[in-house]
Design an enzyme around this catalytic site. Structure first.
Site, PDB file in Angstrom:
ATOM      1  N   HIS A 128       0.836  -1.207   0.000  1.00 28.72           N
ATOM      2  CA  HIS A 128       0.000   0.000   0.000  1.00 28.72           C
ATOM      3  C   HIS A 128       0.871   1.258   0.000  1.00 28.72           C
ATOM      4  O   HIS A 128       1.856   1.314   0.732  1.00 28.72           O
ATOM      5  CB  HIS A 128      -0.838   0.054   1.275  1.00 28.72           C
ATOM      6  CG  HIS A 128      -2.051  -0.811   1.259  1.00 28.72           C
ATOM      7  ND1 HIS A 128      -2.014  -2.162   1.460  1.00 28.72           N
ATOM      8  CD2 HIS A 128      -3.360  -0.492   1.084  1.00 28.72           C
ATOM      9  CE1 HIS A 128      -3.244  -2.644   1.406  1.00 28.72           C
ATOM     10  NE2 HIS A 128      -4.083  -1.658   1.177  1.00 28.72           N
ATOM     11  N   ASN A 138       8.260  -3.642   2.649  1.00 28.26           N
ATOM     12  CA  ASN A 138       6.869  -3.384   3.035  1.00 28.26           C
ATOM     13  C   ASN A 138       6.595  -3.690   4.491  1.00 28.26           C
ATOM     14  O   ASN A 138       6.003  -2.893   5.216  1.00 28.26           O
ATOM     15  CB  ASN A 138       5.958  -4.229   2.134  1.00 28.26           C
ATOM     16  CG  ASN A 138       4.495  -4.093   2.485  1.00 28.26           C
ATOM     17  OD1 ASN A 138       4.026  -3.018   2.819  1.00 28.26           O
ATOM     18  ND2 ASN A 138       3.754  -5.191   2.387  1.00 28.26           N
ATOM     19  N   ASP A 198      14.244  17.873  -1.389  1.00 34.27           N
ATOM     20  CA  ASP A 198      15.033  18.273  -2.565  1.00 34.27           C
ATOM     21  C   ASP A 198      15.525  17.054  -3.341  1.00 34.27           C
ATOM     22  O   ASP A 198      15.401  16.993  -4.567  1.00 34.27           O
ATOM     23  CB  ASP A 198      16.258  19.096  -2.132  1.00 34.27           C
ATOM     24  CG  ASP A 198      15.912  20.573  -1.952  1.00 34.27           C
ATOM     25  OD1 ASP A 198      14.843  20.996  -2.440  1.00 34.27           O
ATOM     26  OD2 ASP A 198      16.714  21.297  -1.328  1.00 34.27           O
ATOM     27  N   GLU A 243      12.654  15.206  -5.013  1.00 35.65           N
ATOM     28  CA  GLU A 243      12.212  15.966  -6.195  1.00 35.65           C
ATOM     29  C   GLU A 243      13.167  15.737  -7.371  1.00 35.65           C
ATOM     30  O   GLU A 243      12.739  15.558  -8.505  1.00 35.65           O
ATOM     31  CB  GLU A 243      12.115  17.458  -5.871  1.00 35.65           C
ATOM     32  CG  GLU A 243      10.937  17.794  -4.967  1.00 35.65           C
ATOM     33  CD  GLU A 243      10.781  19.289  -4.717  1.00 35.65           C
ATOM     34  OE1 GLU A 243      11.777  20.033  -4.875  1.00 35.65           O
ATOM     35  OE2 GLU A 243       9.650  19.701  -4.376  1.00 35.65           O
ATOM     36  N   ASP A 255       7.262  18.193  -8.118  1.00 35.21           N
ATOM     37  CA  ASP A 255       7.418  19.379  -7.277  1.00 35.21           C
ATOM     38  C   ASP A 255       6.523  19.219  -6.059  1.00 35.21           C
ATOM     39  O   ASP A 255       5.309  19.402  -6.123  1.00 35.21           O
ATOM     40  CB  ASP A 255       7.057  20.662  -8.046  1.00 35.21           C
ATOM     41  CG  ASP A 255       7.279  21.911  -7.188  1.00 35.21           C
ATOM     42  OD1 ASP A 255       7.807  21.774  -6.062  1.00 35.21           O
ATOM     43  OD2 ASP A 255       6.918  23.010  -7.642  1.00 35.21           O
ATOM     44  N   GLN A 282       9.589  26.740   0.811  1.00 37.67           N
ATOM     45  CA  GLN A 282       9.882  25.429   0.196  1.00 37.67           C
ATOM     46  C   GLN A 282      11.377  25.162   0.239  1.00 37.67           C
ATOM     47  O   GLN A 282      11.814  24.072   0.618  1.00 37.67           O
ATOM     48  CB  GLN A 282       9.419  25.408  -1.268  1.00 37.67           C
ATOM     49  CG  GLN A 282       7.968  25.026  -1.448  1.00 37.67           C
ATOM     50  CD  GLN A 282       7.653  24.790  -2.931  1.00 37.67           C
ATOM     51  OE1 GLN A 282       8.193  23.903  -3.571  1.00 37.67           O
ATOM     52  NE2 GLN A 282       6.754  25.601  -3.467  1.00 37.67           N
ATOM     53  N   GLU A 333      12.667  22.023   2.218  1.00 38.90           N
ATOM     54  CA  GLU A 333      12.997  20.903   1.332  1.00 38.90           C
ATOM     55  C   GLU A 333      14.454  20.492   1.417  1.00 38.90           C
ATOM     56  O   GLU A 333      14.826  19.399   1.003  1.00 38.90           O
ATOM     57  CB  GLU A 333      12.597  21.256  -0.104  1.00 38.90           C
ATOM     58  CG  GLU A 333      11.076  21.336  -0.239  1.00 38.90           C
ATOM     59  CD  GLU A 333      10.589  21.677  -1.627  1.00 38.90           C
ATOM     60  OE1 GLU A 333      11.428  21.983  -2.495  1.00 38.90           O
ATOM     61  OE2 GLU A 333       9.359  21.627  -1.831  1.00 38.90           O
TER      62      GLU A 333
HETATM   63 MN    MN Z   1       2.304  -2.020   3.318  1.00 37.44          MN
HETATM   64 MN    MN Z   2       8.726  21.692  -3.886  1.00 36.18          MN
END
Ligand code: MN
Ligand code: MN
Length: 340
Positions: free
Chosen positions: A152, A183, A286, A289, A295, A305, A309
């Protein structure tokens, strides 16, 4: 006027006090039986529960269910059938962007607070019938014997307020082929930690996804796709968590001191070796991204940000670890490996 206490009442009081372990007071009553009045001044409770310093503090303010995309739409995904590589699905429980090429979400975003929690039972995996015609339909069986868990992104346990809330997390668009050790150990450790936070006065904005090609599941080797190429096995899984005290107007309350937890971890079976935990995979927004082309937190002012970030979270500190050990007996918790 002489007051007497009926003997039956005295017997009852003695029995109660004896039951509560107060033989001293019971004795007093016995001695007093023939006296006209009884005064008991010792009001100490017999069994004062010891204060548990690790007991979650009462939460101030009322937890609510808030918009999942308050902090932004990381890929400017659109709910448009032509947007096959970046198709937006919004539902009451989360928002996600589906990439038809990989068969996986690029990201899933959800708000988490106590208001989402309940007692609904765990549901079962299902194809996502919300995708437009012409999109891949990933099914539960596409993962069978693949060596990968149906992992998930938005966890089942974050959405158990009702059956339909929980069902939403079982659409296969919210699921990625995830190495079982990833997981069930490191990733789950962070999911549990997030839920600890919401019972400690916090609300969270969470964004999670995966990128890259090729992971290692329980069958070993490097697997690039499953289900004859229908679903890409990602190389890395990541998550970003914005932690706020419970309150209103969340977007306006994010500031330079707001805690941001970012992790980026390999999708393989050695990720939890040497007792590694989620805090061994801390990263920055950062870096995520850069690696994903998204973004994140795009609704925040650019200078804010930039500040948030670039920051690396300190992860779990010792005090938190000890508190969890007290709560669970051992931490990390021994996971039920039969769960997918
Ligand atoms: Mn899971
Ligand atoms: Mn950003």
């Amino acid at each position: 006027m002489k007051k007497t206490v009926p003997p039956i009442l005295i017997t009852i009081v003695i029995a109660i006090l004896a039951f509560l372990g107060r033989e001293d007071l019971a004795k007093l009553f016995e001695d007093e039986t023939n006296k006209p009045t009884i005064t008991v001044t010792d009001t100490t409770k017999p069994h004062k529960p010891k204060d548990n310093p690790d007991k979650p503090k009462p939460v101030k303010g009322k937890a609510t269910r808030d918009p999942h995309l308050a902090l932004g739409n990381p890929s400017k995904a659109k709910n448009d059938a032509k947007s096959m590589a970046n198709y937006l699905v919004e539902c009451p429980q989360y928002a996600l962007a589906f990439d038809n090429a990989t068969g996986n979400a690029k990201w899933v975003a959800w708000h988490l607070s106590k208001a989402w929690k309940g007692e609904a039972k765990r549901q079962d995996f299902r194809p996502d019938n919300r995708l437009p015609k012409g999109f891949k339909v990933v099914t539960k069986n596409d993962y069978t014997a693949s060596g990968f868990d149906r992992g998930h992104l938005c966890p089942s346990d974050d959405r158990d307020g009702s059956i339909s809330d929980n069902e939403a997390t079982f659409f296969m668009t919210n699921i990625i082929p995830q190495a079982p050790k990833c997981n069930q150990r490191v990733w789950k450790g962070l999911e549990d930690y997030c839920r600890d936070l919401i019972f400690d006065g916090k609300e969270l904005y969470i964004i999670a996804g995966a990128y890259g090609v090729g992971g290692t599941g329980s069958n070993g080797g490097l697997t690039k796709t499953i289900a004859k190429g229908k679903v890409t096995v990602p190389a890395k899984v990541w998550k970003v968590i914005v932690v706020l005290p419970i309150g209103e107007n969340d977007l306006t309350r994010v500031d330079a001191n707001t805690r941001i937890i970012a992790v980026d971890m390999p999708n393989n079976q050695v990720v939890a070796d040497k007792d590694k935990e989620w805090w061994d995979y801390l990263s920055t927004v950062d870096d995520i991204e850069k690696n994903t082309g998204l973004d994140l937190l795009s609704n925040l002012q650019i200078p804010l940000q930039k500040k948030l970030e670039a920051r690396l979270d300190k992860g779990e500190n010792n005090a938190q670890k000890i508190s969890l050990e007290k709560q669970y007996g051992s931490y990390p918790v021994k996971y039920d490996l039969s769960l997918e």
